[in-house]
Scaffold this active site. Structure first.
Site, mmCIF file in Angstrom:
data_model
loop_
_atom_site.group_PDB
_atom_site.id
_atom_site.type_symbol
_atom_site.label_atom_id
_atom_site.label_comp_id
_atom_site.label_asym_id
_atom_site.label_seq_id
_atom_site.Cartn_x
_atom_site.Cartn_y
_atom_site.Cartn_z
ATOM 1 N N HIS A 79 0.829 -1.203 0.000
ATOM 2 C CA HIS A 79 0.000 0.000 0.000
ATOM 3 C C HIS A 79 0.864 1.255 0.000
ATOM 4 C CE1 HIS A 79 -3.806 -2.108 1.807
ATOM 5 N NE2 HIS A 79 -3.301 -2.746 0.756
ATOM 6 N N GLU B 131 0.605 3.942 1.766
ATOM 7 C CA GLU B 131 0.931 4.366 3.121
ATOM 8 C C GLU B 131 2.085 3.535 3.680
ATOM 9 O OE1 GLU B 131 -3.513 4.861 2.331
ATOM 10 O OE2 GLU B 131 -2.041 3.262 2.051
ATOM 11 N N CYS C 187 -6.550 1.718 5.116
ATOM 12 C CA CYS C 187 -7.171 0.478 5.578
ATOM 13 C C CYS C 187 -6.807 0.219 7.044
ATOM 14 C CB CYS C 187 -6.715 -0.686 4.703
ATOM 15 S SG CYS C 187 -4.970 -1.135 4.942
ATOM 16 N N CYS D 127 -2.840 -0.423 7.475
ATOM 17 C CA CYS D 127 -2.043 0.805 7.376
ATOM 18 C C CYS D 127 -2.293 1.711 8.572
ATOM 19 C CB CYS D 127 -2.335 1.528 6.062
ATOM 20 S SG CYS D 127 -1.678 0.663 4.623
#
Length: 160
Positions: A85, A87, A113, A116
């Site tokens: 991801h 992040e 999410c 993260c």
């Protein structure tokens, strides 16, 4: 004489515009997401979603889940997805180069999410600013909101 200079964006708008630019590098076959970690108004790291460093890019067939979506109903197979991801990549890039993210804000084009969110809290990120909203299933919403409530500087939506 009138002032015709453009209106200067707020720091949140400015950082979010950079996150939008960062997402152009995303190589995921799904969504393109960009993230910026900033401390005291200065960028400390950026990240976009895609496969790990040194592996075949997602858009070149590097991730089986992304390349074969018909085999994975929506919301399934995430444990098989090798994409990182945006992040996570921002956090990991900072770690890789020895940059502390403690006390920073994360700007991301999509709301983070669960995973993260936990990683950012553990790394000392103070708050999140996001563009596109994402919400978990109804039965998980209260736990997601509770987890995000731990950011001292909150979680706020910023227009893209």
């Amino acid at each position: 004489m009138s002032d015709t200079r453009p209106i200067r964006p707020s720091i949140d708008e400015y950082m979010m515009s950079i996150a939008v630019g960062v997402r152009a590098r995303a190589n995921c076959k799904g969504s393109h997401i960009g993230a910026v970690l900033a401390r005291e108004g200065h960028i400390v790291s950026t990240g976009y979603n895609g496969t790990p460093h040194g592996t075949t890019n997602c858009d070149e067939g590097g991730c089986d889940r992304c390349s074969n979506r018909e085999r994975y109903p929506s919301g399934t197979g995430y444990d098989l997805c090798i994409c990182v991801h945006a992040e996570q990549n921002a956090l990991l890039s900072a770690a890789r180069f020895g940059i502390s993210v403690d006390g920073s804000l994360l700007y991301t084009t999509w709301r983070p999410c669960f995973g993260c969110t936990k990683e950012m809290l553990q790394a000392g990120v103070l708050g999140v600013r996001y563009g596109v909203d994402w919400e978990p299933n109804e039965d998980l919403r209260s736990e997601y909101e509770r987890l995000q409530s731990y950011f001292p500087d909150g979680v706020k939506q910023i227009a893209l």
